[in-house]
Design an enzyme around this catalytic site. Structure first.
Site, short mmCIF file in Angstrom:
data_model
loop_
_atom_site.label_atom_id
_atom_site.label_comp_id
_atom_site.label_asym_id
_atom_site.label_seq_id
_atom_site.Cartn_x
_atom_site.Cartn_y
_atom_site.Cartn_z
N HIS A 178 1.22 -1.39 0.16
CA HIS A 178 0.04 -0.11 0.06
C HIS A 178 0.24 1.37 -0.08
CE1 HIS A 178 -2.72 -3.29 1.78
NE2 HIS A 178 -3.53 -2.34 0.89
N GLU A 225 -10.46 -2.91 1.15
CA GLU A 225 -9.30 -2.99 2.93
C GLU A 225 -9.16 -1.47 2.87
OE1 GLU A 225 -5.76 -3.85 0.08
OE2 GLU A 225 -8.37 -4.52 0.54
N ASP A 243 -20.10 1.19 -8.78
CA ASP A 243 -19.81 0.53 -9.46
C ASP A 243 -18.55 1.64 -10.51
OD1 ASP A 243 -18.68 -0.95 -12.28
OD2 ASP A 243 -20.83 -1.32 -13.43
N ASP A 245 -7.10 -0.02 -7.50
CA ASP A 245 -6.51 -0.88 -6.16
C ASP A 245 -7.47 -2.11 -6.31
OD1 ASP A 245 -4.93 -2.60 -4.56
OD2 ASP A 245 -6.00 -1.45 -2.95
#
Length: 391
Positions: free
Chosen positions: A205, A229, A293, A320
């Site tokens: 990251h 996450e 989306d 990502d």
């Protein structure tokens, strides 16, 4: 009266709730111990005990469709009996889970890439017996889009179990003062594919965020595609020039599960250095989480038919999300849809920067990207060049 081992065996078969128990047989071991085999319908369960060593080994095979992983806590409670010695350690359980039998070539249209147990989850975690700790924190959790698993593992090649236990004590030792250095790994898997790990959190990251944020002269607005996450947003929030980061993630279930089981990925308590900051990253006033989306978001706001508002463009845009080689229809669209890729270009300011996570590097013996698993990556790179991106 039923013996203790008979009770344990029968209870195990009951927990599975998918097999018919037929019979069992016991045999004594010399000098002490017992072996027991139970015959089940197209299946079996067997265990062997070594009382003086405090060891029991167990093998459970079933042809049923039920899931075995959820039974692990109950099996450990049944068989993991602590020794009578008051100084005895708590029982440990080491286990592995393997698929047996035949699937590819026998099951019509079987695709191993679509079975999580035939992917990273099955081979790298469930199928290995080498972890000192292996515990499912989330098992087979289904969101609206995919299956989510989170495992806690400790590989003796990377961390020592004794050091981890030492880090849990409040004794002023180095381990207890720096428990984060000795903690087990946490692994997030989506549809059986590893997506993020505690040990790989910082390397991945930080590298996907900071080079672009530092290269841009004044990054104020940033967008993240995917990043469920939350760790990518966490790294972006460390930059003082930032005014807004928009994260577009289609699967809110991943965000919620990460919040509960991977809280350090979304922990901004150590970077709360400005007005409007928060301990949880998505509570920061600069963070805008949108569960929708990403393709539709960029096509609607920056596509060929959209009236692009320059105030809404981004200085840095980070993809990502899925690897380009993932066997998933959404992955192909993300990396090969001309209208979508063009909308990314139009979503950037004049000196904007696009960061794309394009999977692992090809090996020396791999074919060219356009002829192998990374055909989507090759297609996107050509499209970026044609649209006008500079490398």
């Amino acid at each position: 009266m039923m013996s203790g081992t008979a009770y344990q065996m029968l209870t195990t078969t009951y927990l599975l709730n998918l097999i018919v128990y037929l019979s069992h047989r016991y045999s004594g071991l010399i000098p002490v111990g017992v072996s027991c085999a139970g015959v089940l319908l197209e299946s079996h369960v067997a265990f062997h005990t070594w009382p003086t060593e405090g060891v029991i080994s167990m093998d459970l095979f079933t042809c049923g469709s039920g899931k075995l992983i959820p039974t692990l806590p109950s099996i450990q409670k049944l068989f993991g009996v602590k020794a009578a010695n008051k100084d005895a350690d708590d029982p440990m359980m080491m286990w592995s889970h393997k698929l047996r039998g035949f699937r590819k070539g026998f099951v019509p249209e079987y695709n191993s890439r679509l079975n999580p147990l035939d992917a990273d989850l099955g081979f790298e975690i469930l199928g290995t017996h080498n972890f000192d700790i292996k515990k499912p924190l989330v098992s087979d959790a289904e969101t609206d889009f995919q299956m989510v698993d989170v495992y806690e593992v400790l590989d003796p090649k990377q961390r020592r179990l004794s050091d981890y236990y030492k880090s849990l004590e409040d004794d002023g030792s180095y381990e207890s003062l720096h428990p984060e250095l000795f903690a087990p790994d946490h692994i997030l898997l989506l549809d059986g594919i590893v997506q993020s790990t505690r040990y790989g959190d910082a390397p991945y990251h930080e590298s996907i965020v900071h080079p672009a944020m530092i290269t841009h002269p004044n990054p104020k607005r940033v967008a993240v595609i995917g990043g469920g996450e939350g760790a990518t947003v966490r790294e972006i929030l460390k930059h003082s020039t930032l005014e807004k980061v928009v994260m577009i993630e289609i699967d809110g279930g991943v965000v919620d599960l990460s919040t509960k089981y991977l809280p350090e990925w979304q922990d901004c308590s150590s970077i709360a250095h400005h007005d409007g900051s928060a301990e949880w990253c998505f509570d920061d006033e600069r963070a805008d989480l949108r569960v929708e989306d990403a393709l539709a978001y960029f096509n609607d706001n920056f596509g060929s038919a959209a009236e692009v508002d320059a105030q809404e463009q981004f200085d840095v845009l980070i993809m990502d999300c899925l690897d380009p080689n993932d066997d998933h229809p959404f992955a192909k669209v993300l990396y090969t849809d001309d209208g979508y890729v063009t909308s990314l270009y139009d979503a950037l300011t004049e000196d904007g920067i696009l960061v794309v996570q394009v999977g692992e590097a090809s090996g020396i013996n791999d074919p060219a990207d356009e002829n192998g698993d990374f055909e989507n990556r090759s297609t996107m790179i050509k499209m970026l060049d044609a649209i006008g991106f500079k490398r």
